[in-house]
Scaffold this motif. Structure first.
Motif, short mmCIF file in Angstrom:
data_model
loop_
_atom_site.label_atom_id
_atom_site.label_comp_id
_atom_site.label_asym_id
_atom_site.label_seq_id
_atom_site.Cartn_x
_atom_site.Cartn_y
_atom_site.Cartn_z
N TYR A 908 -2.60 4.51 -6.27
CA TYR A 908 -3.66 3.51 -6.24
C TYR A 908 -5.02 4.21 -6.46
O TYR A 908 -5.75 4.49 -5.50
CB TYR A 908 -3.66 2.78 -4.90
N ASP A 922 -11.48 -1.18 2.94
CA ASP A 922 -11.32 -2.41 2.16
C ASP A 922 -10.26 -2.22 1.08
O ASP A 922 -9.42 -3.11 0.84
CB ASP A 922 -12.64 -2.82 1.51
N GLU A 925 -6.80 -2.31 2.50
CA GLU A 925 -6.39 -3.69 2.76
C GLU A 925 -5.99 -4.39 1.46
O GLU A 925 -4.96 -5.08 1.38
CB GLU A 925 -7.52 -4.46 3.45
N HIS A 926 -6.82 -4.21 0.42
CA HIS A 926 -6.58 -4.88 -0.87
C HIS A 926 -5.24 -4.44 -1.47
O HIS A 926 -4.51 -5.25 -2.08
CB HIS A 926 -7.73 -4.57 -1.83
N THR A 927 -4.91 -3.16 -1.32
CA THR A 927 -3.64 -2.65 -1.87
C THR A 927 -2.46 -2.88 -0.93
O THR A 927 -1.34 -2.48 -1.26
CB THR A 927 -3.78 -1.14 -2.16
N LYS A 928 -2.74 -3.48 0.25
CA LYS A 928 -1.72 -3.77 1.25
C LYS A 928 -1.06 -2.51 1.81
O LYS A 928 0.09 -2.53 2.30
CB LYS A 928 -0.66 -4.72 0.67
N LEU A 929 -1.78 -1.40 1.73
CA LEU A 929 -1.28 -0.16 2.32
C LEU A 929 -1.45 -0.18 3.84
O LEU A 929 -0.73 0.53 4.56
CB LEU A 929 -2.01 1.05 1.71
N PRO A 931 -2.13 -3.12 7.12
CA PRO A 931 -2.23 -4.54 7.46
C PRO A 931 -3.69 -4.96 7.65
O PRO A 931 -4.54 -4.16 8.04
CB PRO A 931 -1.45 -4.66 8.77
N VAL A 932 -3.94 -6.22 7.38
CA VAL A 932 -5.31 -6.75 7.53
C VAL A 932 -5.82 -6.51 8.95
O VAL A 932 -6.96 -6.09 9.15
CB VAL A 932 -5.34 -8.25 7.19
#
Length: 983
Positions: A908, A922, A925-929, A931-932
């Motif tokens: 990524y 951020d 989070e966007h890459t889902k690496l 959790p939010v």
């Protein structure tokens, strides 16, 4: 401004009839100008109405045109009435005129006729609205300059023929230097100004002729002749009235002074009104080069290097003397000296020049309109105020010209007879005198209102305007202070004022009152201090914690007591005093900064600027503009300017932070932008200095580097997270050829050049001056650390990062970015950074190395009770939590961000886009690496920790809090730490 109505009133019809005789006389001479005969007659026909209006309005115009029959045809034929003069044409014309003069009688006649011709030309263009105020004043000033200078040159040549050339002891020829003061110096002469002059010559010596004279005598005699040639009234009138009373000692002083004598006089005996007069001084004749040297000698007398609010007292006293004279002589109708007159506009502008001009060189200018523009653009006065002052000044100056155009008399008094009143109204384009008076009243009222606001004496009731209720008591009721001061009385008064520890407060005041500093002060300074302290205590009593504020402010008072102009600043500006007390109560760091560097008091004057620091582009532009006003060779002043810029803007950021107008993330942004702007200028200065000595280095293809050098910011600078007092982690990289020599007179190889450039940068940043260092610098993150070269080539840097760097160095690289220097090299650095960080790694090995480094840091830098992280004792109030280094703190979050970047950026690459932790999170989070919920928990904890660290920093306290704080945040951070496989 002026109206555009030009209808001739009936009351002036009889005067306008004089035009008939003038026209007839002019037309009878037209045939003498063969090539322009028709032109002259056509002109008279087209301009008849203007001729009638001017002849009716101005006796001077009519008399000059009638007395000199060829004057009007000559002006028409040369087309001098309908276009401005080209540069240098007036001087050339006068020089040609004076070439034919064989004696002083002919000189006097030629000068006067030349003056009258151009006076007619200038009045014509002014009163027919073809010239604005600037052109009219400039033309009059140019006329004076050239009359003075060319007359001087004419006389000097003849004096040298008679007495020999005046020389100094080294045999160098000497010339007179003529300083024009007042309106002449500022290019603001009016239609009938006198000219204020000061005569000087560079050095003592004697003439080399048979009739030897010492230089003083030579120039005194020459000066007397010059005055007579210009000032004496003959059948042809005069050239300019000359006033020499502004010279040292006035009319009783010598007519001419050497430079050394002038410098000594102004240093030892110069009075405040002479500073005021010297603002507009300009070399108008004689030796221009020597004159500029003289102006540099006198500059420190005019413009003090510190804020000089004592100038207000001086200007106020001068204004009071003028007001008394106006009242005594019944001159209320004087539009220059009366209330709301020209002088009040000048006083407002010159007050700011005298106060701030030593520090802000943009104010070191002569023309008033230019000063007003600077006051607006630099934020000293609101735009609305400057607009009214400017327009009011224009109106008064046009009115002044109309009054003087009637009879070429030096007057600023409104006429009391109907004929002259109608004339003035006509010249300004008003239908009648009452209409003009209504407009005049408007502008005088507005100017006087602004004058009272800026210069009028501060009163107890007006000082409370910046405060909310309750208002402070009069200073006389707050605290007994002076020679009769008693500690017991002070304790009782402080108790009544609301101090919770009046004994301690009284002790602090006693130390100031009885200290050697106050006792050794001069009378004026002690009087200012004694007047200020009761006022100060009265204001402090209104603060939420007066004891704390007093303890923080009194060290500042002690620091500035000997420079009592600062006391005047705070006395004259109650708003600034209020902001000082509020900020000192809110932040020990701010109190300490202002105490160490009292020049920061200047920043308190403008609340709008104080609480609104500029963004990155404005910061860079402001600093560049400030440095451009400093001579290139004056490195000391450049270093001071950089330091003052940093101090001032750091204060503005801190003030905005404690006032709540700037959130935490923006605080770091502004402090980072500030460092970047400074580093860019420091690099430019270091490059200029190093290339001046050794020439430019070369690239491998033989072309010159320009500059092929970057400063890379690591840590907080690289991560856009600077705090108050942060040092700078820097790495220097270049792309020159280390082996090729520079192209200068003292060539060195490229490697040595860039090392010296780096050393120069560090010197500029870290040298301790009167304003402290710019920044503390840490260079240990360069390749091989302290053992490595100070500056690396790009290729060596890439090779080191790829093959030799440890994992912790790659962690540091996550927050690295170019902050100053060559754009192309910055792009190349980013590619190398992305390649190094974006390679695939063994995650278990990476987790082990990151965890190991974190454990070492915790052991070395954390508090002992929290090494275990979540042990029960770690969360007890009697233990301490280090916000940065302890388990669950800032460094844990940073290490997780760095671990994630190193672990996953090969898959990524968007994780490499930013260098700050919040935006990298951020990306995770966007890459889902992550959790939010985890990202939000880390970001919230990070912001909370940093906010607390900033607050502690502003209180000059270490970043450590009680162990029972941030319980939830610490547990969340450690939970996520372990979820990533870190130990």
């Amino acid at each position: 401004m002026r109206s555009t109505q030009v209808v001739l009133p009936k009351s002036l019809t009889h005067l306008a009839q004089r035009t008939e005789a003038l026209i007839a006389h002019t037309e009878s001479l037209a045939q003498e100008y063969d090539s322009t005969n028709l032109c002259i007659r056509t002109w008279i026909k087209d301009q008849r109405s203007n001729l009638e209006r001017l002849v009716a309005a101005s006796d001077f115009m009519f008399e000059q045109l009638l007395r000199q029959p060829h004057l009007l045809p000559k002006l028409i034929a040369a087309n001098l009435l309908h276009q401005p003069l080209s540069t240098g044409s007036l001087r050339q014309s006068l020089a040609t005129t004076l070439e034919g003069c064989n004696d002083e009688t002919q000189l006097a006649q030629a000068l006067r006729q030349f003056r009258q011709m151009h006076q007619v030309r200038i009045i014509w263009r002014d009163l027919t609205y073809q010239a604005d105020l600037t052109e009219t004043c400039r033309d009059l000033s140019d006329l004076a300059d050239n009359c003075i200078d060319l007359t001087y040159q004419w006389l000097y040549t003849r004096f040298c023929a008679q007495y020999g050339i005046p020389r100094n002891i080294q045999g160098q020829a000497q010339h007179l230097v003529v300083l024009g003061m007042g309106k002449l110096g500022a290019y603001e002469l009016n239609l009938s100004s006198d000219i204020d002059l000061i005569f000087a010559y560079p050095e003592t010596g004697a003439t080399d002729g048979a009739k030897e004279l010492d230089n003083q005598t030579f120039f005194v005699r020459l000066g007397q002749k010059l005055i007579k040639a210009l000032d004496a009234i003959t059948v042809d009138g005069f050239v300019f009235r000359v006033d020499m009373r502004l010279r040292p000692y006035g009319s009783s002083g010598a007519l001419v002074f050497s430079f050394a004598a002038l410098e000594q006089y102004y240093q030892e005996q110069g009075r405040d009104w002479e500073r005021y007069a010297m603002i507009k001084a300009r070399v108008v004749a004689g030796d221009q080069q020597a004159g500029q040297q003289l102006m540099e000698l006198l500059r420190p007398f005019v413009y003090r290097r510190y804020l000089d609010f004592s100038a207000i007292e001086s200007l106020r006293a001068m204004k009071q003397l003028i007001a008394q004279e106006v009242k005594r002589k019944g001159m209320a109708e004087n539009i220059k000296l009366g209330a709301g007159g020209i002088r009040e506009v000048e006083f407002i502008a010159q007050m700011f020049q005298l106060i701030h001009g030593g520090r802000d060189s943009s104010l070191q200018q002569r023309p008033l309109l230019g000063v007003l523009a600077t006051l607006e653009t630099r934020g000293y006065l609101p735009s609305e105020t400057v607009t009214e002052l400017r327009e009011g000044y224009y109106f008064l100056r046009y009115l002044e010209h109309a009054l003087q155009a009637i009879a070429d008399q030096q007057t600023q008094v409104l006429p009391d007879n109907p004929t002259d009143q109608a004339r003035v109204a006509l010249m300004l384009g008003f239908a009648d005198w009452p209409s003009l008076m209504q407009q005049l009243k408007h502008w005088r009222d507005r100017i006087n209102a602004h004058f009272q606001q800026v210069i009028a004496c501060p009163k107890e009731d007006t000082e409370t305007q910046a405060l909310t209720e309750p208002a402070p008591r009069p200073a006389s009721q707050c605290l007994t202070w002076g020679e009769e001061w008693l500690e017991k009385d002070a304790q009782q008064q402080l108790h009544l004022l609301g101090f919770s520890q009046p004994e301690a407060a009284a002790q602090r005041l006693k130390a100031l009152h009885q200290g050697s500093q106050r006792r050794s002060m001069q009378n004026l300074g002690r009087e200012r201090l004694d007047a200020f302290i009761p006022r100060l205590v009265c204001r402090i009593a209104l603060q939420p914690d007066p004891d704390l504020v007093l303890s923080r402010v009194l060290p500042l008072v002690e620091a500035i007591a000997r420079r009592s102009a600062y006391l005047v600043l705070l006395t004259e500006n109650p708003g600034a005093l209020e902001r000082l007390l509020s900020l000192c109560g809110a932040s020990a760091w701010i109190a300490e900064q202002v105490t160490r560097f009292p020049l920061l008091l200047d920043e308190l004057l403008n609340a709008e600027r104080l609480y609104a620091p500029p963004a990155a582009p404005e910061l860079a532009a402001e600093l560049n503009e400030r440095l451009m006003r400093i001579p290139e060779e004056d490195l000391e002043q450049q270093m001071e300017a950089l330091r003052h810029f940093k101090l001032a803007h750091s204060l503005r950021v801190a003030a905005s932070e404690v006032a709540g107008t700037l959130p935490l993330m923006k605080v770091s942004d502004y402090l980072t932008w500030l460092a970047e702007a400074i580093l860019e200028q420091v690099l430019a200065l270091a490059w200029k200095h190093t290339t001046a000595r050794h020439g430019q280095p070369k690239r491998r293809d033989g072309t010159l580097c320009n500059p092929d050098f970057i400063i890379v910011g690591y840590g907080k600078l690289g991560g856009i997270e600077l705090g108050h007092g942060s040092d700078l982690d820097l790495v220097f990289i270049h792309n020159g050829d280390p082996n090729q020599e520079t192209d200068g007179l003292k060539p060195i190889d490229g490697a040595q050049f860039f090392i010296r450039l780096g050393q120069r940068i560090i010197h500029l940043l870290t040298t301790q001056t009167a304003s402290g260092p710019l920044y503390e610098v840490d260079m240990r993150l360069r390749p091989s650390g302290a053992a490595g070269l100070l500056v690396s080539t790009l290729s060596h840097y890439a090779q080191y990062q790829s093959q030799e760097a440890w994992t912790w160095e790659h962690q540091a690289l996550v927050r690295a970015r170019p902050v100053a220097g060559c754009r192309e090299l910055s792009t190349a650095f980013q590619l190398i950074r992305n390649q190094v960080l974006g390679r695939a790694r063994d995650l278990s090995q990476l987790a082990h190395e990151v965890s190991e480094m974190r454990a070492k840091m915790r052991t070395a830098l954390g508090t002992s009770a929290t090494h275990g992280g979540t042990t029960p004792e770690a969360f007890q109030p009697d233990h301490r939590f280090h916000l940065k280094h302890d388990a669950g703190g800032i460094v844990d979050i940073e290490f997780m961000v760095q671990y994630a970047t190193l672990a996953w950026s090969h898959q990524y690459p968007e994780l490499l886009r930013y260098t700050d932790n919040i935006r990298i999170l951020d990306g995770l989070e966007h890459t889902k690496l992550l959790p939010v919920a985890s990202v939000q928990a880390l970001q919230n904890a990070y912001k909370a920790y940093r906010a607390a660290a900033h607050r502690l920093s502003l209180q000059r306290q270490p970043g450590v809090v009680a162990g029972d704080q941030f319980h939830h945040e610490r547990q969340s951070v450690l939970r996520i730490w372990h979820s990533l496989g870190l130990s």
